[in-house]
Design an enzyme around this catalytic site. Sequence first.
Site, mmCIF file in Angstrom:
data_model
loop_
_atom_site.group_PDB
_atom_site.id
_atom_site.type_symbol
_atom_site.label_atom_id
_atom_site.label_comp_id
_atom_site.label_asym_id
_atom_site.label_seq_id
_atom_site.Cartn_x
_atom_site.Cartn_y
_atom_site.Cartn_z
ATOM 1 N N VAL A 101 0.856 -1.157 -0.134
ATOM 2 C CA VAL A 101 -0.032 -0.011 0.090
ATOM 3 C C VAL A 101 0.889 1.215 0.064
ATOM 4 O O VAL A 101 0.733 2.113 -0.818
ATOM 5 C CB VAL A 101 -0.970 -0.041 1.119
ATOM 6 C CG1 VAL A 101 -1.809 1.337 1.288
ATOM 7 C CG2 VAL A 101 -1.838 -1.293 1.080
ATOM 8 N N CYS A 102 1.878 1.221 0.694
ATOM 9 C CA CYS A 102 2.822 2.454 0.889
ATOM 10 C C CYS A 102 3.435 2.811 -0.637
ATOM 11 O O CYS A 102 3.700 3.829 -0.826
ATOM 12 C CB CYS A 102 3.925 2.129 1.870
ATOM 13 S SG CYS A 102 3.359 2.064 3.625
ATOM 14 N N THR A 103 3.768 1.527 -1.240
ATOM 15 C CA THR A 103 4.419 1.717 -2.599
ATOM 16 C C THR A 103 3.413 2.578 -3.411
ATOM 17 O O THR A 103 4.034 3.499 -4.219
ATOM 18 C CB THR A 103 4.691 0.434 -3.098
ATOM 19 O OG1 THR A 103 5.725 -0.338 -2.293
ATOM 20 C CG2 THR A 103 5.265 0.434 -4.650
#
Length: 212
Positions: free
Chosen positions: A44-46
């Site tokens: 998700v952070c990516t």
Amino acid sequence: MTIRLGDIAPDFTAETTEGTIHFHEWLGSSWGVLFSHPKDFTPVCTTELGTVARLKPEFDRRNVKVIGLSVDPLDAHGRWAADIAETQGHAPNFPMIADADRKVSDLYGMIHPNASDTMTVRSVFIIGPDKKLKLSLTYPASTGRNFEEILRVIDSLQLTAKFSVATPSDWKNGEDVIIVPSVSDEAAKEKFPGGWKTLKPYLRIVPQPRSS
């Protein structure tokens, strides 16, 4: 530590992917968005970092500096940037704080022990040129943030900081706004000579004022 709206955003010195920064000095007279990530090399952070990189011209246009944070070290941030560029089409083009000692995370209350006692939650802090906190959001680690919404909020904050108006539900830049109740009708005539629509004495709708 709990940071509330209207508080001065805590100052700090930190190592980032763009060198050492002193936060208040780095902000200067700009608005700022500080946002945290649970961990490098997570899915998700990516996607989020790729989105912010893509939208950076929009933040720049609004005089907003963006800066990310996770508790991973600088070398991990550097390796991760290549993955973000490969999978999202945009490499990070803003600094990322390496908060391995959790100093900044603790200052801003980004560690929520009932969620994780080691990783930061998805926090967002919008800070004004006066260094005061204007908005904070907290998402769980599993839910990616909507950065178009964050831009919408910034538009509202910048507008309401300049004019005596508030923005209604689902407002978008360019749409009608609300005259705040603290402004009398007499004062409103001077501020909004084009007039307004009164739905209720406390609900006065006016076209969005424009900067001259």
